[in-house]
Design a protein around this motif. Structure first.
Motif, PDB file in Angstrom:
ATOM      1  N   GLN A  14     -19.642  -6.730  13.201  1.00 24.54           N
ATOM      2  CA  GLN A  14     -19.443  -8.091  13.723  1.00 24.54           C
ATOM      3  C   GLN A  14     -20.759  -8.653  14.263  1.00 24.54           C
ATOM      4  O   GLN A  14     -21.112  -9.797  13.995  1.00 24.54           O
ATOM      5  CB  GLN A  14     -18.369  -8.098  14.808  1.00 24.54           C
ATOM      6  CG  GLN A  14     -18.143  -9.454  15.463  1.00 24.54           C
ATOM      7  CD  GLN A  14     -17.566 -10.491  14.514  1.00 24.54           C
ATOM      8  OE1 GLN A  14     -16.633 -10.219  13.790  1.00 24.54           O
ATOM      9  NE2 GLN A  14     -18.134 -11.696  14.516  1.00 24.54           N
ATOM     10  N   MET A  17     -23.019  -9.354  11.384  1.00 24.51           N
ATOM     11  CA  MET A  17     -22.530 -10.536  10.678  1.00 24.51           C
ATOM     12  C   MET A  17     -23.020 -11.808  11.362  1.00 24.51           C
ATOM     13  O   MET A  17     -23.459 -12.753  10.702  1.00 24.51           O
ATOM     14  CB  MET A  17     -21.001 -10.537  10.610  1.00 24.51           C
ATOM     15  CG  MET A  17     -20.419 -11.687   9.802  1.00 24.51           C
ATOM     16  SD  MET A  17     -18.619 -11.767   9.922  1.00 24.51           S
ATOM     17  CE  MET A  17     -18.444 -12.639  11.479  1.00 24.51           C
ATOM     18  N   ASP A  18     -22.976 -11.824  12.671  1.00 28.24           N
ATOM     19  CA  ASP A  18     -23.442 -12.996  13.420  1.00 28.24           C
ATOM     20  C   ASP A  18     -24.926 -13.274  13.151  1.00 28.24           C
ATOM     21  O   ASP A  18     -25.331 -14.431  13.035  1.00 28.24           O
ATOM     22  CB  ASP A  18     -23.194 -12.809  14.914  1.00 28.24           C
ATOM     23  CG  ASP A  18     -21.709 -12.813  15.278  1.00 28.24           C
ATOM     24  OD1 ASP A  18     -20.887 -13.330  14.493  1.00 28.24           O
ATOM     25  OD2 ASP A  18     -21.371 -12.280  16.357  1.00 28.24           O
ATOM     26  N   TRP A  21     -25.272 -14.539   9.577  1.00 27.86           N
ATOM     27  CA  TRP A  21     -24.690 -15.879   9.541  1.00 27.86           C
ATOM     28  C   TRP A  21     -25.703 -16.902  10.062  1.00 27.86           C
ATOM     29  O   TRP A  21     -25.865 -17.975   9.512  1.00 27.86           O
ATOM     30  CB  TRP A  21     -23.433 -15.879  10.378  1.00 27.86           C
ATOM     31  CG  TRP A  21     -22.482 -17.010  10.160  1.00 27.86           C
ATOM     32  CD1 TRP A  21     -22.691 -18.181   9.483  1.00 27.86           C
ATOM     33  CD2 TRP A  21     -21.146 -17.069  10.629  1.00 27.86           C
ATOM     34  NE1 TRP A  21     -21.578 -18.961   9.515  1.00 27.86           N
ATOM     35  CE2 TRP A  21     -20.608 -18.300  10.210  1.00 27.86           C
ATOM     36  CE3 TRP A  21     -20.339 -16.218  11.379  1.00 27.86           C
ATOM     37  CZ2 TRP A  21     -19.302 -18.696  10.511  1.00 27.86           C
ATOM     38  CZ3 TRP A  21     -19.049 -16.607  11.662  1.00 27.86           C
ATOM     39  CH2 TRP A  21     -18.540 -17.818  11.236  1.00 27.86           C
ATOM     40  N   CYS A  58     -20.667  -6.987   5.936  1.00 31.77           N
ATOM     41  CA  CYS A  58     -20.504  -8.183   6.769  1.00 31.77           C
ATOM     42  C   CYS A  58     -19.781  -9.301   6.020  1.00 31.77           C
ATOM     43  O   CYS A  58     -18.912  -9.975   6.586  1.00 31.77           O
ATOM     44  CB  CYS A  58     -21.869  -8.672   7.264  1.00 31.77           C
ATOM     45  SG  CYS A  58     -22.617  -7.590   8.490  1.00 31.77           S
ATOM     46  N   TYR A  62     -16.238 -10.867   7.061  1.00 31.87           N
ATOM     47  CA  TYR A  62     -16.064 -12.317   7.208  1.00 31.87           C
ATOM     48  C   TYR A  62     -14.873 -12.813   6.381  1.00 31.87           C
ATOM     49  O   TYR A  62     -14.038 -13.571   6.871  1.00 31.87           O
ATOM     50  CB  TYR A  62     -17.348 -13.022   6.782  1.00 31.87           C
ATOM     51  CG  TYR A  62     -17.291 -14.526   6.845  1.00 31.87           C
ATOM     52  CD1 TYR A  62     -17.461 -15.198   8.044  1.00 31.87           C
ATOM     53  CD2 TYR A  62     -17.085 -15.286   5.696  1.00 31.87           C
ATOM     54  CE1 TYR A  62     -17.424 -16.578   8.116  1.00 31.87           C
ATOM     55  CE2 TYR A  62     -17.035 -16.678   5.755  1.00 31.87           C
ATOM     56  CZ  TYR A  62     -17.209 -17.313   6.965  1.00 31.87           C
ATOM     57  OH  TYR A  62     -17.166 -18.683   7.024  1.00 31.87           O
ATOM     58  N   THR A  63     -14.776 -12.359   5.140  1.00 33.42           N
ATOM     59  CA  THR A  63     -13.683 -12.834   4.289  1.00 33.42           C
ATOM     60  C   THR A  63     -12.328 -12.288   4.756  1.00 33.42           C
ATOM     61  O   THR A  63     -11.313 -12.959   4.607  1.00 33.42           O
ATOM     62  CB  THR A  63     -13.931 -12.498   2.808  1.00 33.42           C
ATOM     63  OG1 THR A  63     -14.023 -11.094   2.631  1.00 33.42           O
ATOM     64  CG2 THR A  63     -15.187 -13.184   2.295  1.00 33.42           C
ATOM     65  N   ARG A  66     -11.126 -14.566   7.421  1.00 30.72           N
ATOM     66  CA  ARG A  66     -10.603 -15.802   6.822  1.00 30.72           C
ATOM     67  C   ARG A  66      -9.210 -15.587   6.233  1.00 30.72           C
ATOM     68  O   ARG A  66      -8.337 -16.451   6.366  1.00 30.72           O
ATOM     69  CB  ARG A  66     -11.578 -16.316   5.764  1.00 30.72           C
ATOM     70  CG  ARG A  66     -12.825 -16.894   6.404  1.00 30.72           C
ATOM     71  CD  ARG A  66     -13.967 -17.159   5.469  1.00 30.72           C
ATOM     72  NE  ARG A  66     -13.704 -17.724   4.179  1.00 30.72           N
ATOM     73  CZ  ARG A  66     -14.214 -18.870   3.735  1.00 30.72           C
ATOM     74  NH1 ARG A  66     -14.998 -19.587   4.520  1.00 30.72           N
ATOM     75  NH2 ARG A  66     -13.977 -19.287   2.516  1.00 30.72           N
ATOM     76  N   CYS A 102     -20.955 -22.360   6.927  1.00 31.10           N
ATOM     77  CA  CYS A 102     -20.023 -21.342   6.441  1.00 31.10           C
ATOM     78  C   CYS A 102     -20.802 -20.160   5.875  1.00 31.10           C
ATOM     79  O   CYS A 102     -21.641 -20.330   4.991  1.00 31.10           O
ATOM     80  CB  CYS A 102     -19.127 -21.954   5.372  1.00 31.10           C
ATOM     81  SG  CYS A 102     -18.013 -20.783   4.581  1.00 31.10           S
ATOM     82  N   MET A 103     -20.509 -18.976   6.359  1.00 35.08           N
ATOM     83  CA  MET A 103     -21.215 -17.804   5.873  1.00 35.08           C
ATOM     84  C   MET A 103     -20.964 -17.586   4.386  1.00 35.08           C
ATOM     85  O   MET A 103     -21.869 -17.178   3.648  1.00 35.08           O
ATOM     86  CB  MET A 103     -20.814 -16.560   6.658  1.00 35.08           C
ATOM     87  CG  MET A 103     -21.627 -15.353   6.265  1.00 35.08           C
ATOM     88  SD  MET A 103     -21.257 -13.939   7.317  1.00 35.08           S
ATOM     89  CE  MET A 103     -22.323 -12.718   6.596  1.00 35.08           C
TER      90      MET A 103
END
Length: 192
Positions: A14, A17-18, A21, A58, A62-63, A66, A102-103
């Motif tokens: 996480q 990922m940030d 992103w 990552c 993320y997906t 979603r 949006c990533m």
């Protein structure tokens, strides 16, 4: 004797990922990642792999976030059209208030053209969003909330394309009013 891993991998992903992103794949250094994850580079290599492996994880993370959001929306009790309008409004709010866009859109343009794994993850994500939208639109047509002359497949594809265009427009123009107007126009066009 095996060493215990001294960090929570999901939390580390996480945090990474940030960073991805915010900075994008190419703009993110290994040092940025290890600092954010609060680990050293050898821990990263021994548990997750290299920067590319971490990025793939990552994007997958993320997906998955979603997908959970879309499933939660479908489980709601509002009408299909109301869920669709709320989804559009939320997308607009993310676009105009999110610092990093949006990533998935970023990853599609920056990495997916050269990385089949990322492309496959993003395609699966897009297909999932398509099914979500198609299902909502089809139910809204059945409920008389959208004209029965509309094509659910076309509208779902069209919305996904339009949504990516809103991101691009906002990145270039930073005009929230423009994005809100386009969203209202889209909703008016599909309203019965």
């Amino acid at each position: 004797m095996a060493r215990n891993i001294a960090f929570n991998e999901e939390e580390a992903i996480q945090k990474a990922m940030d960073v991805f992103w915010e900075k994008g794949y190419k703009g993110t250094s290994l040092r940025d990642l290890t600092d954010a994850m609060k680990i050293n580079s050898s821990s990263l290599y021994n548990t997750i792999g290299d920067k590319q492996e971490l990025f793939v994880k990552c994007v997958k993370h993320y997906t998955e976030i979603r997908k959970r959001d879309l499933d939660k929306r479908l489980a709601g009790t509002d009408s299909p059209f109301s869920i669709l309008v709320k989804y559009i409004d939320d997308a607009v709010n993310v676009i105009i208030s999110g610092e990093n866009s949006c990533m998935a859109v970023k990853a599609a343009f920056e990495v997916a053209t050269n990385d089949k794994r990322v492309k496959d993850i993003l395609k699966e994500d897009s297909d999932y969003a398509y099914r979500f939208l198609h299902q909502l639109i089809k139910k809204a047509i059945e409920n008389g909330e959208i004209s029965d002359e509309e094509d659910p497949e076309l509208l779902a594809d069209y919305f996904i394309s339009v949504w990516a265009g809103w991101y691009e427009s906002y990145i270039l123009h930073k005009d929230p009013i423009k994005i809100k107007k386009m969203a209202r126009y889209f909703i008016r066009q599909i309203s019965k």
